[in-house]
Motif scaffolding. Sequence first.
Motif, PDB file in Angstrom:
ATOM      1  N   UNK A   1      -2.135   8.876  -6.662  1.00 45.33           N
ATOM      2  CA  UNK A   1      -3.197   8.416  -7.549  1.00 45.33           C
ATOM      3  C   UNK A   1      -4.344   7.768  -6.801  1.00 45.33           C
ATOM      4  N   UNK A   2      -4.037   6.889  -5.886  1.00 46.58           N
ATOM      5  CA  UNK A   2      -5.071   6.273  -5.048  1.00 46.58           C
ATOM      6  C   UNK A   2      -4.508   6.061  -3.650  1.00 46.58           C
ATOM      7  N   UNK A   3      -5.396   5.783  -2.730  1.00 49.62           N
ATOM      8  CA  UNK A   3      -4.987   5.649  -1.337  1.00 49.62           C
ATOM      9  C   UNK A   3      -4.235   4.346  -1.112  1.00 49.62           C
ATOM     10  N   UNK A   4      -3.382   4.351  -0.117  1.00 50.98           N
ATOM     11  CA  UNK A   4      -2.673   3.144   0.281  1.00 50.98           C
ATOM     12  C   UNK A   4      -2.677   3.094   1.809  1.00 50.98           C
ATOM     13  N   UNK A   5      -2.628   1.903   2.363  1.00 51.31           N
ATOM     14  CA  UNK A   5      -2.723   1.825   3.810  1.00 51.31           C
ATOM     15  C   UNK A   5      -2.254   0.506   4.376  1.00 51.31           C
ATOM     16  N   UNK A   6      -2.394   0.382   5.663  1.00 49.73           N
ATOM     17  CA  UNK A   6      -1.996  -0.832   6.372  1.00 49.73           C
ATOM     18  C   UNK A   6      -2.739  -0.900   7.696  1.00 49.73           C
ATOM     19  N   UNK A   7      -2.793  -2.088   8.275  1.00 50.40           N
ATOM     20  CA  UNK A   7      -3.429  -2.297   9.580  1.00 50.40           C
ATOM     21  C   UNK A   7      -2.380  -2.788  10.566  1.00 50.40           C
ATOM     22  N   UNK A   8      -2.454  -2.290  11.793  1.00 52.13           N
ATOM     23  CA  UNK A   8      -1.622  -2.815  12.864  1.00 52.13           C
ATOM     24  C   UNK A   8      -2.544  -3.461  13.894  1.00 52.13           C
ATOM     25  N   UNK A   9      -2.177  -4.643  14.341  1.00 49.89           N
ATOM     26  CA  UNK A   9      -3.007  -5.357  15.306  1.00 49.89           C
ATOM     27  C   UNK A   9      -2.755  -4.924  16.733  1.00 49.89           C
TER      28      UNK A   9
ATOM     29  N   UNK B   1      -4.677   4.960   6.448  1.00 48.28           N
ATOM     30  CA  UNK B   1      -4.761   5.111   4.999  1.00 48.28           C
ATOM     31  C   UNK B   1      -4.172   6.463   4.623  1.00 48.28           C
ATOM     32  N   UNK B   2      -3.313   6.463   3.620  1.00 53.72           N
ATOM     33  CA  UNK B   2      -2.659   7.700   3.227  1.00 53.72           C
ATOM     34  C   UNK B   2      -2.863   8.011   1.763  1.00 53.72           C
ATOM     35  N   UNK B   3      -2.717   9.286   1.439  1.00 50.33           N
ATOM     36  CA  UNK B   3      -2.804   9.729   0.047  1.00 50.33           C
ATOM     37  C   UNK B   3      -1.960  10.985  -0.118  1.00 50.33           C
ATOM     38  N   UNK B   4      -1.268  11.088  -1.252  1.00 45.00           N
ATOM     39  CA  UNK B   4      -0.424  12.247  -1.532  1.00 45.00           C
ATOM     40  C   UNK B   4      -0.909  12.906  -2.818  1.00 45.00           C
ATOM     41  N   UNK B   5      -1.163  14.209  -2.730  1.00 43.61           N
ATOM     42  CA  UNK B   5      -1.618  14.985  -3.886  1.00 43.61           C
ATOM     43  C   UNK B   5      -0.712  16.201  -4.025  1.00 43.61           C
ATOM     44  N   UNK B   6       0.032  16.268  -5.129  1.00 40.60           N
ATOM     45  CA  UNK B   6       0.952  17.385  -5.375  1.00 40.60           C
ATOM     46  C   UNK B   6       1.854  17.637  -4.170  1.00 40.60           C
ATOM     47  N   UNK B   7       2.364  16.560  -3.605  1.00 37.84           N
ATOM     48  CA  UNK B   7       3.322  16.570  -2.493  1.00 37.84           C
ATOM     49  C   UNK B   7       2.712  16.996  -1.154  1.00 37.84           C
ATOM     50  N   UNK B   8       1.404  17.204  -1.098  1.00 34.03           N
ATOM     51  CA  UNK B   8       0.711  17.386   0.180  1.00 34.03           C
ATOM     52  C   UNK B   8       0.048  16.057   0.530  1.00 34.03           C
ATOM     53  N   UNK B   9       0.240  15.597   1.748  1.00 33.89           N
ATOM     54  CA  UNK B   9      -0.288  14.283   2.098  1.00 33.89           C
ATOM     55  C   UNK B   9      -1.241  14.340   3.287  1.00 33.89           C
ATOM     56  N   UNK B  10      -2.107  13.340   3.329  1.00 32.99           N
ATOM     57  CA  UNK B  10      -3.061  13.169   4.428  1.00 32.99           C
ATOM     58  C   UNK B  10      -3.045  11.705   4.840  1.00 32.99           C
TER      59      UNK B  10
ATOM     60  N   UNK C   1       2.334   6.928  10.997  1.00 33.62           N
ATOM     61  CA  UNK C   1       1.980   7.617   9.758  1.00 33.62           C
ATOM     62  C   UNK C   1       3.234   8.021   8.988  1.00 33.62           C
ATOM     63  N   UNK C   2       4.280   8.386   9.720  1.00 32.34           N
ATOM     64  CA  UNK C   2       5.550   8.687   9.067  1.00 32.34           C
ATOM     65  C   UNK C   2       6.100   7.477   8.343  1.00 32.34           C
ATOM     66  N   UNK C   3       5.995   6.309   8.970  1.00 26.51           N
ATOM     67  CA  UNK C   3       6.418   5.071   8.310  1.00 26.51           C
ATOM     68  C   UNK C   3       5.616   4.831   7.035  1.00 26.51           C
ATOM     69  N   UNK C   4       4.328   5.091   7.125  1.00 26.50           N
ATOM     70  CA  UNK C   4       3.445   4.856   5.975  1.00 26.50           C
ATOM     71  C   UNK C   4       3.849   5.722   4.790  1.00 26.50           C
ATOM     72  N   UNK C   5       3.994   7.036   5.030  1.00 31.54           N
ATOM     73  CA  UNK C   5       4.340   7.953   3.952  1.00 31.54           C
ATOM     74  C   UNK C   5       5.760   7.700   3.460  1.00 31.54           C
ATOM     75  N   UNK C   6       6.689   7.441   4.378  1.00 34.14           N
ATOM     76  CA  UNK C   6       8.070   7.208   3.975  1.00 34.14           C
ATOM     77  C   UNK C   6       8.196   5.946   3.134  1.00 34.14           C
TER      78      UNK C   6
END
Length: 217
Positions: free
Chosen positions: A20-28, A39-48, A69-74
């Motif tokens: 629905x909307x993007x989600x993300x995180x910052x690492x220092x 920042x990640x987003x999933x649309x119909x099971x395809x993600x960026x 990025x795997x941590x983010x999506x997982x």
Amino acid sequence: MPIVHLYGTLHPKHHKVNTGRAFGTNWGSEDLGFPLIMEGKIVDSSFEVSCELPHYDPAKMLPILLARAGNLIRAYTDLVSFATGIGFILTWETCKNPQGGIDIIQKVNAPLGSLCTTFTFPPQTPQQSVEFERVLRIVLAEPNLQGSFMDLGDTLASFHNIPTNCGRVLDSLRKAIAPGVEPGAGWGILQTMLRVDRSFREFVTPRNLLKLVPVFG
């Protein structure tokens, strides 16, 4: 700053996942040595996943980006799995570099293959076929050994699982080599058989596993 885009798919695809909307995180920089905004987003099971960082060296940084990025999506899909009872497998497909070029993501660790001296794949001779089938029969007869190979294979597909899976494999070997022996003594037996010291075991199973707290925006 340069931005790298990573693309992939969640399977099974017919269970459509949408953020629905993007989600993300910052690492220092204290953690990685450089700041990283994802920042990640999933649309119909395809993600960026977009990765913003000060500079980009693909040989050194792509594995790090894929792991984070795997941590983010997982983090997102594991919550979906918990709420729905549906299990998902994450696969990477392509990477768009800061210059706009598209590269196929291939999870191959060629040097790792050279360490396998028990059998050859694909077999080139009848003897090599016999050796491969012999190992296959051993693995099929030993569920714990098969589990260890599954854990090792998963590290090539899911970089974020490397520390956990390597620890599980070593612990499984300890139990196989020293069954019924108290863990401390069992580790000593394993280290003697492998001709390594405790520092090697600690290197293979680092304790500073990555922490991730997604932030939606």
